[in-house]
Motif scaffolding. Sequence first.
Motif, mmCIF file in Angstrom:
data_model
loop_
_atom_site.group_PDB
_atom_site.id
_atom_site.type_symbol
_atom_site.label_atom_id
_atom_site.label_comp_id
_atom_site.label_asym_id
_atom_site.label_seq_id
_atom_site.Cartn_x
_atom_site.Cartn_y
_atom_site.Cartn_z
ATOM 1 N N UNK A 233 0.941 -1.053 -0.099
ATOM 2 C CA UNK A 233 -0.143 -0.137 0.204
ATOM 3 C C UNK A 233 0.900 1.216 0.165
ATOM 4 N N UNK A 234 2.125 0.855 -0.166
ATOM 5 C CA UNK A 234 3.009 2.424 0.142
ATOM 6 C C UNK A 234 2.622 3.465 -0.844
ATOM 7 N N UNK A 235 2.506 3.207 -2.258
ATOM 8 C CA UNK A 235 2.383 4.007 -3.250
ATOM 9 C C UNK A 235 0.929 4.965 -2.822
ATOM 10 N N UNK A 236 -0.117 4.288 -2.449
ATOM 11 C CA UNK A 236 -1.350 4.854 -2.385
ATOM 12 C C UNK A 236 -1.311 5.729 -0.840
ATOM 13 N N UNK A 237 -0.575 5.178 -0.041
ATOM 14 C CA UNK A 237 -0.443 5.846 1.295
ATOM 15 C C UNK A 237 0.438 7.122 1.374
ATOM 16 N N UNK A 238 1.311 7.251 0.342
ATOM 17 C CA UNK A 238 2.302 8.299 -0.182
ATOM 18 C C UNK A 238 2.286 9.053 -1.054
ATOM 19 N N UNK A 239 0.914 9.056 -1.698
ATOM 20 C CA UNK A 239 0.484 9.590 -3.129
ATOM 21 C C UNK A 239 0.836 11.213 -2.821
ATOM 22 N N UNK A 240 0.345 11.896 -1.787
ATOM 23 C CA UNK A 240 0.687 13.347 -1.881
ATOM 24 C C UNK A 240 2.127 13.851 -1.901
ATOM 25 N N UNK A 241 3.107 13.134 -1.516
ATOM 26 C CA UNK A 241 4.446 13.725 -1.847
ATOM 27 C C UNK A 241 4.792 13.930 -3.124
ATOM 28 N N UNK A 242 4.252 13.461 -3.949
ATOM 29 C CA UNK A 242 4.539 13.897 -5.558
ATOM 30 C C UNK A 242 4.176 15.358 -6.089
ATOM 31 N N UNK A 243 3.163 15.747 -5.371
ATOM 32 C CA UNK A 243 2.405 16.929 -5.751
ATOM 33 C C UNK A 243 2.475 17.903 -4.564
ATOM 34 N N UNK A 244 2.873 17.425 -3.390
ATOM 35 C CA UNK A 244 2.617 18.430 -2.244
ATOM 36 C C UNK A 244 3.457 19.980 -2.379
ATOM 37 N N UNK A 245 4.383 19.998 -3.024
ATOM 38 C CA UNK A 245 4.921 21.266 -3.180
ATOM 39 C C UNK A 245 4.253 22.360 -4.291
ATOM 40 N N UNK A 246 3.436 21.637 -5.284
ATOM 41 C CA UNK A 246 2.646 22.382 -5.842
ATOM 42 C C UNK A 246 1.437 22.725 -5.025
ATOM 43 N N UNK A 247 0.864 22.179 -4.024
ATOM 44 C CA UNK A 247 -0.062 22.770 -3.314
ATOM 45 C C UNK A 247 0.102 23.584 -2.160
ATOM 46 N N UNK A 248 1.550 23.353 -1.844
ATOM 47 C CA UNK A 248 2.202 24.207 -0.672
ATOM 48 C C UNK A 248 3.516 24.488 -0.893
ATOM 49 N N UNK A 249 3.774 25.299 -1.859
ATOM 50 C CA UNK A 249 5.279 25.566 -2.377
ATOM 51 C C UNK A 249 6.159 26.122 -1.124
ATOM 52 N N UNK A 250 5.685 26.950 -0.150
ATOM 53 C CA UNK A 250 6.351 27.776 0.802
ATOM 54 C C UNK A 250 6.224 27.181 2.093
ATOM 55 N N UNK A 251 5.241 26.472 2.398
ATOM 56 C CA UNK A 251 4.610 26.060 3.904
ATOM 57 C C UNK A 251 5.520 25.464 4.474
ATOM 58 N N UNK A 252 5.608 25.387 5.920
ATOM 59 C CA UNK A 252 6.504 24.454 6.522
ATOM 60 C C UNK A 252 5.582 23.284 6.657
ATOM 61 N N UNK A 253 6.247 22.182 6.293
ATOM 62 C CA UNK A 253 5.808 20.814 6.344
ATOM 63 C C UNK A 253 6.420 19.819 7.093
ATOM 64 N N UNK A 254 5.295 19.109 7.919
ATOM 65 C CA UNK A 254 6.028 18.202 8.908
ATOM 66 C C UNK A 254 5.322 16.805 8.797
ATOM 67 N N UNK A 255 5.951 15.764 8.570
ATOM 68 C CA UNK A 255 5.327 14.318 8.353
ATOM 69 C C UNK A 255 5.822 13.785 9.655
ATOM 70 N N UNK A 256 4.500 12.841 9.986
ATOM 71 C CA UNK A 256 4.827 11.875 11.294
ATOM 72 C C UNK A 256 4.555 10.751 10.623
ATOM 73 N N UNK A 257 5.478 9.673 10.992
ATOM 74 C CA UNK A 257 5.394 8.281 10.626
ATOM 75 C C UNK A 257 4.646 7.556 11.806
ATOM 76 N N UNK A 258 3.406 6.999 11.493
ATOM 77 C CA UNK A 258 2.430 6.324 12.550
ATOM 78 C C UNK A 258 3.074 4.884 12.607
ATOM 79 N N UNK A 259 3.515 4.530 13.697
ATOM 80 C CA UNK A 259 4.389 3.207 13.718
ATOM 81 C C UNK A 259 3.438 1.927 13.892
ATOM 82 N N UNK A 260 2.594 1.751 13.034
ATOM 83 C CA UNK A 260 1.787 0.481 12.776
ATOM 84 C C UNK A 260 1.807 0.044 11.315
#
Length: 160
Positions: A16-43
Amino acid sequence: MKLSVQILVTIPKPEHFDACTLCFDTLRVGFPTADIYVTANPVGALGSPHSECMGRLGEKVGAIGAGFGYSPHALHHGEWICYEVERAADQLVILDADMVFWKSCEGMKFPDDTLLAGYYVPRMWNDFAQCISMPRIHTSFMFFPDPATLREIIKVKYPP
């Protein structure tokens, strides 16, 4: 105010990796200058900080210049959102990791008294849960223009 984007990533199975990380390919299109923080859920596939999926996720996060952390314990999505709202200093965006962006979402304007914005889901029958789901803002994209004011209003409405 500085815009903060927070994303909680949960990957149930490696396939499920690709479906669960889809946003990262276009995230800087949506938020080019924002501070972004990603938390990995350990499950699931992220159950170990040394898993292959964790390494791949770290690469995707690093490629967009975002902050990255690994929670020491499994996180419930709703509790995580509450935590992020409680600690937000400025404008906050909560995103699901399966979003796709076609244009910048920075600079969105809302009426001055807006405390929460996003996709409105009306009252409906939920086939999966076999119950009625109440109206809500969907957690896939939640925008909190003024978290401090929201916290104050919650304290007044729901005192400890």
